[in-house]
Design an enzyme around this catalytic site. Structure first.
Site, PDB file in Angstrom:
ATOM      1  N   ASP A  66      -0.301   5.076   0.893  1.00 59.29           N
ATOM      2  CA  ASP A  66      -0.650   6.098   2.116  1.00 59.29           C
ATOM      3  C   ASP A  66      -0.476   5.656   3.499  1.00 59.29           C
ATOM      4  OD1 ASP A  66      -1.354   8.434   0.342  1.00 59.29           O
ATOM      5  OD2 ASP A  66      -3.200   7.195  -0.221  1.00 59.29           O
ATOM      6  N   ASP A 101       0.750  -1.171   0.147  1.00 58.50           N
ATOM      7  CA  ASP A 101       0.031  -0.031  -0.183  1.00 58.50           C
ATOM      8  C   ASP A 101       0.972   1.135   0.002  1.00 58.50           C
ATOM      9  OD1 ASP A 101      -2.309   1.712   0.325  1.00 58.50           O
ATOM     10  OD2 ASP A 101      -1.858   1.665   2.403  1.00 58.50           O
TER      11      ASP A 101
END
Length: 297
Positions: free
Chosen positions: A90, A88
């Protein structure tokens, strides 16, 4: 020994006493334990063990070390080094939520961040929450994207994680519910082979308030993990996935080594492995890499 318990702490934070406490906790449940192996002095160590399920070992060690800034990951000893990394972006590879920071350029960060927090903890449908937040940015000049990027910082250990896995022949992919403007730049900066994310739509130099379909959400992250593993000709047990939000949970649970990184409560509770205190280098130690093997991107 057929299993290993890896302990990781912020640099200088792991002591022999902590290792002994973890070993005693496992032994109290009937486990056979081996000699601790330091992967990085006062930072990471492996404790081999047998005759105890990884989940039991993890719970026992966490209970014994409660209150200490030490991460614990229990797993099988075989096949620890993975051949595919799915990460991922963020609050994982970068320290912030880029959509929230972009909203700050429009003066509505608090409003959008409140929605983000609920979505990342699984309280809201991801796709619907994304459309709502993007809609609130309608009319914002696209130059705000560049300003946001200039303020974005990498998570400590991000470059080392990707550089080391690449050097070992692993494929590294950034898979984000965020936006291509940011994932493309992060992928280039950190060294990911590829990036997959969403596209903000714009017209006449301003955001339209819409995001292109289809939205890359929870299901798409899992599908990307499976597709890339198939392309590499490997099983999911040879993959590692890392993220912090509810939209990461399916890929985290499916991967051979799925890590909740400084994750939201619902994700931390459901993941088999988690890192709450250390940086992203912890994913390397969990795979058995030694400090001397870690590359610097």
């Amino acid at each position: 020994m057929d299993h290993v318990l890896t302990l990781v702490a912020p640099r200088g934070g792991l002591s022999s006493a902590t290792l002994h406490a973890a070993r005693d906790a496992l032994a109290a449940l009937g486990a056979a334990t081996g000699t601790p192996d330091w992967l990085s002095p006062e930072e990471a160590a492996d404790l081999p063990f047998a005759d105890l399920a990884p989940g039991q070992a993890d719970a026992a060690a966490r209970a014994a070390l409660e209150g200490q800034a030490v991460d614990v990951i229990a797993q099988g000893s075989a096949g620890r080094r993975k051949r595919l990394l799915i990460a991922d972006m963020d609050s994982t590879i970068v320290t912030t939520e880029t959509l929230d920071e972009l909203a700050g350029q429009a003066g509505i960060k608090d409003r959008i961040a409140a929605i983000t927090k609920r979505a990342m903890n699984g309280e809201l449908d991801f796709e619907g929450a994304l459309r709502e937040r993007v809609g609130m940015l309608k009319g914002l000049g696209v130059e705000a994207l560049q300003r946001t990027w200039e303020e974005t910082e990498l998570m400590p250990g991000a470059r080392e994680l990707v550089a080391t896995m690449r050097a070992s022949g692993a494929r590294c992919a950034l898979v984000s519910g965020g936006f291509t403007f940011f994932t493309g730049r992060v992928a280039a900066l950190v060294g990911f082979h590829e990036h997959h994310s969403n596209t903000l739509l714009e017209a006449d130099g301003r955001l339209t308030g819409h995001v292109a379909d289809p939205i890359l959400g929870r299901n798409a992250k899992l599908a990307t993990l499976k597709r890339l593993a198939a392309e590499e000709g490997i099983g999911l047990e040879a993959t590692v996935a890392v993220g912090d939000g509810a939209n990461d949970l399916d890929m985290i649970q499916a991967a051979g080594l799925g890590v909740a990184f400084r994750a939201k409560p619902v994700v931390a509770a459901a993941a088999r492995a988690r890192i709450d205190h250390g940086d992203l280098r912890g994913l390397l130690f969990a795979q058995g890499y030694r400090a001397a093997e870690i590359a610097h991107g």
